[in-house]
Each structure stands twice: as C-alpha cells, then as structure tokens.
Design a protein around this motif. Structure first.
Motif, PDB file in Angstrom:
ATOM      1  N   GLY A  78      -5.716  12.080  36.730  1.00  0.00           N
ATOM      2  CA  GLY A  78      -6.638  11.416  35.815  1.00  0.00           C
ATOM      3  C   GLY A  78      -7.603  12.367  35.126  1.00  0.00           C
ATOM      4  O   GLY A  78      -7.685  12.387  33.885  1.00  0.00           O
ATOM      5  N   PRO A  79      -8.357  13.176  35.880  1.00  0.00           N
ATOM      6  CA  PRO A  79      -9.270  14.128  35.235  1.00  0.00           C
ATOM      7  C   PRO A  79      -8.552  15.130  34.330  1.00  0.00           C
ATOM      8  O   PRO A  79      -9.068  15.511  33.274  1.00  0.00           O
ATOM      9  CB  PRO A  79      -9.928  14.837  36.428  1.00  0.00           C
ATOM     10  N   SER A  80      -7.350  15.558  34.745  1.00  0.00           N
ATOM     11  CA  SER A  80      -6.605  16.517  33.921  1.00  0.00           C
ATOM     12  C   SER A  80      -6.169  15.879  32.605  1.00  0.00           C
ATOM     13  O   SER A  80      -6.154  16.531  31.561  1.00  0.00           O
ATOM     14  CB  SER A  80      -5.384  17.036  34.683  1.00  0.00           C
ATOM     15  N   LEU A  81      -5.809  14.591  32.659  1.00  0.00           N
ATOM     16  CA  LEU A  81      -5.421  13.887  31.438  1.00  0.00           C
ATOM     17  C   LEU A  81      -6.600  13.814  30.475  1.00  0.00           C
ATOM     18  O   LEU A  81      -6.459  14.061  29.270  1.00  0.00           O
ATOM     19  CB  LEU A  81      -4.926  12.482  31.790  1.00  0.00           C
ATOM     20  N   GLN A  82      -7.776  13.504  30.999  1.00  0.00           N
ATOM     21  CA  GLN A  82      -8.978  13.463  30.154  1.00  0.00           C
ATOM     22  C   GLN A  82      -9.275  14.840  29.562  1.00  0.00           C
ATOM     23  O   GLN A  82      -9.655  14.956  28.391  1.00  0.00           O
ATOM     24  CB  GLN A  82     -10.172  12.967  30.977  1.00  0.00           C
ATOM     25  N   GLN A  83      -9.092  15.889  30.367  1.00  0.00           N
ATOM     26  CA  GLN A  83      -9.324  17.239  29.874  1.00  0.00           C
ATOM     27  C   GLN A  83      -8.319  17.615  28.802  1.00  0.00           C
ATOM     28  O   GLN A  83      -8.663  18.276  27.811  1.00  0.00           O
ATOM     29  CB  GLN A  83      -9.243  18.234  31.036  1.00  0.00           C
ATOM     30  N   ALA A  84      -7.070  17.190  28.984  1.00  0.00           N
ATOM     31  CA  ALA A  84      -6.039  17.485  27.994  1.00  0.00           C
ATOM     32  C   ALA A  84      -6.360  16.838  26.651  1.00  0.00           C
ATOM     33  O   ALA A  84      -6.182  17.453  25.591  1.00  0.00           O
ATOM     34  CB  ALA A  84      -4.677  17.003  28.496  1.00  0.00           C
ATOM     35  N   VAL A  85      -6.833  15.595  26.685  1.00  0.00           N
ATOM     36  CA  VAL A  85      -7.230  14.909  25.444  1.00  0.00           C
ATOM     37  C   VAL A  85      -8.343  15.696  24.753  1.00  0.00           C
ATOM     38  O   VAL A  85      -8.327  15.890  23.529  1.00  0.00           O
ATOM     39  CB  VAL A  85      -7.687  13.466  25.751  1.00  0.00           C
TER      40      VAL A  85
END
Length: 247
Positions: A78-85
């Motif tokens: 989840g946090p990595s997905l937000q960072q990727a965005v």
C-alpha cells in the motif's frame, strides 16, 4: 447451484496482465521500452496484491527501474503504491485511461491473439464441462465485464447459466440476491482465489448458505492457504474429480 470466480480460478490471465501492463507503462513513459516481453517473476509475485487493474502499470514501472523497487512493493504494498503514484505522476485515472486504451486497441486490432493470452486451467475447464454435461447449473461472479467474460468462456465451450460481472455490483450483494431462489437448507459452493473476498462473505450473516472454497492454484498471497479459517475450505485440482454433491 455452483458459483465461481473467473480470474485465477477458471482462467490464468497472467500473460495478458503483463502484456497490457507493459504496454501501458511504455505508453506513459517511453523509457520503459526495455521491459521484457516475457512475464518477469517479480510481476507474478506482486500480482496477488493488486486490487485494481490500474495498479499493474505501476508495478511494471517498478520492475523497469522507476518508482519504488519491487522489493519495496513486496514488503509494504500500500505505501509503495502511494509512493509510486507520487514519483511517477500516474494517478488512478491516468493509469486506468492508458490501460483501457491499450486493451481497446488490442481488442480492435488483434482480438484473437489477445484473447489467446487468457488460458483456462485444464482441471477447472474439465470440471465445468462435466457440470454442463450433467445439467448442473453454474454461474460466474467476476469483477470483469459480463460481456467480455462470457465471450472468453464461450471460446472454450463454457456456457454458464449466467455471468455476473462488475456491472451487477459487489460480490456479497450479488450472492445475497441469488439466495432467495434456492430451496430451504440449500447451500451454494463459491470458489474464489482471493481469501479477502471469502472473508468478506463470512462477515454477512445472511450469506451463511454460501460455502467458501479457496482455489489453491489462483493468485494467492504467501500464507493464504494457512490463514484460511474454518469453514473456508482449500480446494485443490484433484478435489474437482469428486461429484459436486460430495463437496
């Protein structure tokens, strides 16, 4: 009545997922043109975390060296997905639009080869064909569109009583709408490869007649089989050889 999920239960769509994710990522950032044609093992590992198709091109970008590393996604999705965005500037709407364009182009210009990227699991195909031959009603409950799902099923000789697609709403709501038509005391086997979906069904007391089965061959997260609580049963390919009445 027998009800089953589609992706990861009837059909292995991993090749299509990567095919579309790769092309979508390249469309959004040409630097990713070096991504391999074959499905990377890391993509197979991360795919069970995906909740929406728009996330897949961000995983492809990660594998291509942009945004958070694949290892970061595996450790904290989840946090990595937000960072990727944040890193890539591809919010959900941007990624969804690009992914839809890739798939629309494929359907329009190379429909048969694109459909061929979706391969049925042979044991599930044989089981469903047997249900049809016996006259046992079965349905599909999926988050894909009903029309596309029905076309894919028909290409393999599969003709369910009905396909309930994303247009019909959340899976628990669809299941609840089907129960009133059943005889008293009847139960409904429901096969899924996402443990979270089966756990969500268990949270609805009115869905107690639905018996959850976790497909061991699907897109499972590590430990899903061990975490499946009673009365959810883990289903293995060899279990499909038994008559449905014995489940």
């Amino acid at each position: 009545m027998f009800i089953t999920d589609f992706d990861g239960v009837i059909i292995d769509g991993m090749d299509e997922y990567w095919w579309s994710a790769r092309r979508c990522a390249i469309r959004l950032d040409p630097r990713l043109g070096t991504l391999p044609d074959a499905v990377p093992e890391m993509f197979r590992t991360l795919r069970p975390h995906v909740l929406g198709g728009w996330e897949m091109p961000l995983l492809a970008a990660s594998i291509g060296g942009l945004g958070p590393s694949p290892q970061a996604f595996a450790a904290a999705y989840g946090p990595s997905l937000q960072q990727a965005v944040a890193d890539l500037g591809w919010d959900r709407s941007v990624a969804e639009e690009a992914l839809d364009e890739v798939r629309t182009d494929a359907v329009r210009h190379a429909r048969q080869s694109w459909l061929a990227l979706h391969r049925p699991y042979p044991w599930m195909l044989a089981f469903l064909l047997r249900l049809q031959a016996e006259g046992t009603p079965w349905r599909v409950l999926t988050t894909k569109s009903a029309a596309f799902t029905a076309e894919l099923l028909a290409s393999h000789g599969l003709e369910p009583e009905q396909v309930h697609g994303r247009e019909d709403g959340p899976k628990p709501a669809v299941l609840a709408s089907l129960l009133p038509s059943l005889p008293p005391e009847a139960t409904v086997p429901f096969v899924e490869d996402r443990l979270a979906s089966l756990l969500e069904v268990r949270q609805h007391p009115d869905l107690s007649p639905v018996r959850g089965f976790l497909a061991s061959w699907g897109y499972l997260l590590p430990g899903d089989i061990d975490r499946a609580p009673d009365p959810i049963q883990v289903l293995h390919p060899e279990d499909l050889q038994a008559p449905l009445a014995n489940w």
